[in-house]
Design a protein around this motif. Structure first.
Motif, PDB file in Angstrom:
ATOM      1  N   MET A 102       0.850  -1.183   0.000  1.00 21.90           N
ATOM      2  CA  MET A 102       0.000   0.000   0.000  1.00 21.90           C
ATOM      3  C   MET A 102       0.888   1.236   0.000  1.00 21.90           C
ATOM      4  SD  MET A 102      -2.855   1.197   2.818  1.00 21.90           S
ATOM      5  CE  MET A 102      -3.584  -0.438   2.759  1.00 21.90           C
ATOM      6  N   ILE A 103       0.680   2.135  -0.950  1.00 20.26           N
ATOM      7  CA  ILE A 103       1.464   3.361  -1.042  1.00 20.26           C
ATOM      8  C   ILE A 103       0.510   4.549  -1.014  1.00 20.26           C
ATOM      9  CG2 ILE A 103       3.114   4.698  -2.410  1.00 20.26           C
ATOM     10  CD1 ILE A 103       4.056   2.115  -3.670  1.00 20.26           C
ATOM     11  N   THR A 104       0.664   5.409  -0.027  1.00 16.49           N
ATOM     12  CA  THR A 104      -0.190   6.590   0.107  1.00 16.49           C
ATOM     13  C   THR A 104       0.681   7.827   0.279  1.00 16.49           C
ATOM     14  OG1 THR A 104      -0.361   6.218   2.498  1.00 16.49           O
ATOM     15  CG2 THR A 104      -2.108   5.296   1.119  1.00 16.49           C
ATOM     16  N   GLU A 105       0.057   8.996   0.336  1.00 14.45           N
ATOM     17  CA  GLU A 105       0.816  10.242   0.469  1.00 14.45           C
ATOM     18  C   GLU A 105       0.134  11.160   1.462  1.00 14.45           C
ATOM     19  OE1 GLU A 105       2.558  13.952  -2.266  1.00 14.45           O
ATOM     20  OE2 GLU A 105       1.435  12.295  -3.181  1.00 14.45           O
ATOM     21  N   ASN A 106       0.929  11.711   2.363  1.00 17.87           N
ATOM     22  CA  ASN A 106       0.463  12.739   3.280  1.00 17.87           C
ATOM     23  C   ASN A 106       0.896  14.088   2.704  1.00 17.87           C
ATOM     24  OD1 ASN A 106      -0.203  14.442   5.343  1.00 17.87           O
ATOM     25  ND2 ASN A 106       1.076  13.460   6.889  1.00 17.87           N
ATOM     26  N   LYS A 107      -0.055  14.881   2.251  1.00 12.03           N
ATOM     27  CA  LYS A 107       0.274  16.134   1.567  1.00 12.03           C
ATOM     28  C   LYS A 107       0.506  17.286   2.526  1.00 12.03           C
ATOM     29  CE  LYS A 107      -2.064  14.841  -2.726  1.00 12.03           C
ATOM     30  NZ  LYS A 107      -3.059  15.240  -3.766  1.00 12.03           N
ATOM     31  N   ASP A 108       0.218  17.086   3.816  1.00 12.40           N
ATOM     32  CA  ASP A 108       0.465  18.142   4.791  1.00 12.40           C
ATOM     33  C   ASP A 108       1.961  18.307   5.014  1.00 12.40           C
ATOM     34  OD1 ASP A 108      -2.264  18.465   5.110  1.00 12.40           O
ATOM     35  OD2 ASP A 108      -2.378  17.006   6.756  1.00 12.40           O
ATOM     36  N   LYS A 150       1.545  -6.546   6.498  1.00 13.13           N
ATOM     37  CA  LYS A 150       1.727  -5.982   5.164  1.00 13.13           C
ATOM     38  C   LYS A 150       2.518  -4.683   5.284  1.00 13.13           C
ATOM     39  CE  LYS A 150      -2.486  -7.993   3.230  1.00 13.13           C
ATOM     40  NZ  LYS A 150      -3.808  -7.731   2.592  1.00 13.13           N
ATOM     41  N   LEU A 151       3.442  -4.496   4.356  1.00 10.14           N
ATOM     42  CA  LEU A 151       4.281  -3.299   4.368  1.00 10.14           C
ATOM     43  C   LEU A 151       3.527  -2.115   3.768  1.00 10.14           C
ATOM     44  CD1 LEU A 151       7.055  -2.013   4.911  1.00 10.14           C
ATOM     45  CD2 LEU A 151       7.735  -2.726   2.609  1.00 10.14           C
ATOM     46  N   VAL A 152       3.444  -1.037   4.548  1.00  9.92           N
ATOM     47  CA  VAL A 152       2.776   0.190   4.114  1.00  9.92           C
ATOM     48  C   VAL A 152       3.831   1.273   3.919  1.00  9.92           C
ATOM     49  CG1 VAL A 152       1.091   1.966   4.713  1.00  9.92           C
ATOM     50  CG2 VAL A 152       0.680  -0.419   5.366  1.00  9.92           C
ATOM     51  N   SER A 153       3.738   2.016   2.836  1.00  8.14           N
ATOM     52  CA  SER A 153       4.678   3.096   2.551  1.00  8.14           C
ATOM     53  C   SER A 153       3.889   4.402   2.426  1.00  8.14           C
ATOM     54  CB  SER A 153       5.446   2.823   1.254  1.00  8.14           C
ATOM     55  OG  SER A 153       6.407   3.841   1.014  1.00  8.14           O
ATOM     56  N   LEU A 154       4.241   5.387   3.272  1.00 10.01           N
ATOM     57  CA  LEU A 154       3.558   6.677   3.284  1.00 10.01           C
ATOM     58  C   LEU A 154       4.551   7.772   2.898  1.00 10.01           C
ATOM     59  CD1 LEU A 154       1.112   8.500   3.997  1.00 10.01           C
ATOM     60  CD2 LEU A 154       1.952   8.488   6.358  1.00 10.01           C
ATOM     61  N   LYS A 155       4.245   8.484   1.818  1.00 14.15           N
ATOM     62  CA  LYS A 155       5.112   9.567   1.364  1.00 14.15           C
ATOM     63  C   LYS A 155       4.851  10.804   2.216  1.00 14.15           C
ATOM     64  CE  LYS A 155       6.368  12.103  -2.838  1.00 14.15           C
ATOM     65  NZ  LYS A 155       6.056  12.278  -4.281  1.00 14.15           N
ATOM     66  N   LEU A 156       5.944  11.425   2.706  1.00 10.05           N
ATOM     67  CA  LEU A 156       5.840  12.582   3.596  1.00 10.05           C
ATOM     68  C   LEU A 156       6.453  13.821   2.954  1.00 10.05           C
ATOM     69  CD1 LEU A 156       6.996  10.960   6.959  1.00 10.05           C
ATOM     70  CD2 LEU A 156       4.645  11.238   6.149  1.00 10.05           C
ATOM     71  N   ARG A 157       5.952  14.974   3.397  1.00 11.42           N
ATOM     72  CA  ARG A 157       6.541  16.268   3.013  1.00 11.42           C
ATOM     73  C   ARG A 157       7.150  16.865   4.264  1.00 11.42           C
ATOM     74  NH1 ARG A 157       2.292  19.877  -0.065  1.00 11.42           N
ATOM     75  NH2 ARG A 157       4.196  21.124  -0.391  1.00 11.42           N
ATOM     76  N   ILE A 158       8.486  16.788   4.381  1.00  5.71           N
ATOM     77  CA  ILE A 158       9.171  17.207   5.603  1.00  5.71           C
ATOM     78  C   ILE A 158      10.050  18.407   5.294  1.00  5.71           C
ATOM     79  CG2 ILE A 158      10.707  16.515   7.468  1.00  5.71           C
ATOM     80  CD1 ILE A 158       9.986  13.622   6.915  1.00  5.71           C
ATOM     81  N   LYS A 159       9.951  19.425   6.168  1.00  2.34           N
ATOM     82  CA  LYS A 159      10.827  20.578   6.098  1.00  2.34           C
ATOM     83  C   LYS A 159      11.794  20.549   7.266  1.00  2.34           C
ATOM     84  CE  LYS A 159       8.834  22.677   2.545  1.00  2.34           C
ATOM     85  NZ  LYS A 159       9.535  22.947   1.267  1.00  2.34           N
ATOM     86  N   PHE A 160      13.095  20.372   6.975  1.00  2.00           N
ATOM     87  CA  PHE A 160      14.125  20.340   8.020  1.00  2.00           C
ATOM     88  C   PHE A 160      14.705  21.737   8.226  1.00  2.00           C
ATOM     89  CE2 PHE A 160      13.921  15.894   6.909  1.00  2.00           C
ATOM     90  CZ  PHE A 160      14.089  15.259   8.130  1.00  2.00           C
ATOM     91  N   TRP A 207      10.781  11.832   0.981  1.00  3.85           N
ATOM     92  CA  TRP A 207      10.770  11.161   2.276  1.00  3.85           C
ATOM     93  C   TRP A 207       9.609  10.172   2.362  1.00  3.85           C
ATOM     94  CZ3 TRP A 207      14.647  11.456   5.688  1.00  3.85           C
ATOM     95  CH2 TRP A 207      15.553  12.514   5.543  1.00  3.85           C
ATOM     96  N   TYR A 208       9.889   9.017   2.988  1.00  2.63           N
ATOM     97  CA  TYR A 208       8.883   7.964   3.132  1.00  2.63           C
ATOM     98  C   TYR A 208       8.874   7.434   4.564  1.00  2.63           C
ATOM     99  CZ  TYR A 208       8.813   7.887  -1.980  1.00  2.63           C
ATOM    100  OH  TYR A 208       8.703   8.232  -3.307  1.00  2.63           O
ATOM    101  N   PHE A 209       7.679   7.127   5.039  1.00 11.08           N
ATOM    102  CA  PHE A 209       7.491   6.443   6.316  1.00 11.08           C
ATOM    103  C   PHE A 209       6.957   5.052   6.006  1.00 11.08           C
ATOM    104  CE2 PHE A 209       4.444   5.892  10.097  1.00 11.08           C
ATOM    105  CZ  PHE A 209       5.396   5.230  10.848  1.00 11.08           C
ATOM    106  N   GLU A 210       7.726   4.010   6.363  1.00 11.92           N
ATOM    107  CA  GLU A 210       7.303   2.638   6.093  1.00 11.92           C
ATOM    108  C   GLU A 210       7.154   1.862   7.391  1.00 11.92           C
ATOM    109  OE1 GLU A 210       9.667   0.663   3.143  1.00 11.92           O
ATOM    110  OE2 GLU A 210       8.873   1.909   1.514  1.00 11.92           O
ATOM    111  N   TYR A 211       6.092   1.075   7.466  1.00 10.14           N
ATOM    112  CA  TYR A 211       5.796   0.286   8.658  1.00 10.14           C
ATOM    113  C   TYR A 211       4.938  -0.909   8.246  1.00 10.14           C
ATOM    114  CZ  TYR A 211       1.353   2.816   8.260  1.00 10.14           C
ATOM    115  OH  TYR A 211       0.182   3.334   7.802  1.00 10.14           O
TER     116      TYR A 211
END
Length: 243
Positions: free
Chosen positions: A167-173, A233-243, A224-228
């Motif tokens: 499962m691949i999703t995206e967090n746009k925040d 089942k392996l889930v991959s969540l795309k993140l928008r990170i500002k360092f 950037w990706y958050f996977e767990y």
């Protein structure tokens, strides 16, 4: 003659016991919760303990992880991590203890002390200070001293291919990274804490916890990706990170 034989037996027993050191073990199991706490991974201490043990050379697993064959077939191939706390006035005091499968203490660190007032910071600092003596012990796995079960099963562990996310999703925040002593905390625009990131020995690779799922956050192709894992089942969540 009997007295001499008895003395020799005692000497050999002591020598054999003294040779059972942390260098004989490749693996350490870290519990989800230490007895000194009321919650799983409270203050992120269990995750931090695993990371610090790996940083000195151990291969570590949480007790509910899928274990490699040489541990699954014989739990005595791994040490078990524990923390001991002492009550001190205006101070937090922690020691790391590594036990074998019989509950015998193989290693106990020097006391790590923190005088920070906030519990989160105090336990983190005390634990890191306790690891100073373990680093000074210069752990190095010695397979010649390991028990036979480890030697016989190690070569049978299959090489695993990389897992493919189901499962691949995206967090746009947009999430903003606030640095701390051991990594970052990600906050949204509320501002609200969304996730904790713990540094590892690899750049752009973090141990991650959003309060529900635990996994890893990493950079791939400048994204950037958050996977767990969820329901195996392996889930991959795309993140928008500002360092």
């Amino acid at each position: 003659m009997k007295v001499i034989t008895l003395l020799l037996a005692m000497v050999f027993s002591i020598v054999a016991r003294s040779q059972n050191t942390i260098n004989n073990y490749k693996y350490v199991l870290v519990p989800e919760r230490f007895d000194i706490f009321k919650q799983d991974d409270q203050y992120g201490i269990n995750t931090l303990t695993k990371f610090l043990l790996e940083s000195v050379g151990f291969k570590c697993f949480m007790t509910n992880d899928v274990l490699p064959a040489d541990i699954a077939n014989n739990k005595c191939n791994a040490l078990r991590a524990d923390l001991v706390a002492k009550k001190k006035f205006l101070a937090t005091d922690l020691s790391l203890v590594l036990k074998d499968c019989q509950g015998q203490i193989i290693y106990k660190s020097e006391e790590g002390i923190s005088r920070e007032k906030e519990w989160n910071t105090a336990y983190t600092e005390a634990l890191k200070n306790a690891f100073v003596s373990l680093r000074d012990a210069h752990y190095r796995y010695d397979s010649t001293g390991a028990i036979q079960a480890t030697q016989s099963t190690e070569s049978t562990i299959p090489v695993q291919a990389a897992a493919t996310p189901t499962m691949i999703t995206e967090n746009k925040d947009v999430l903003y990274a606030q640095p701390n002593a051991i990594g970052y905390q990600l906050i949204d625009t509320s501002p609200k804490k969304v996730m904790t990131l713990l540094k590892t020995s690899m750049p752009n690779y973090f141990i991650a916890d959003n309060g529900v799922e635990k996994g890893v956050v990493f950079s791939k192709n400048d994204e950037w990706y958050f996977e767990y894992y969820k329901d195996d089942k392996l889930v991959s969540l795309k993140l928008r990170i500002k360092f």
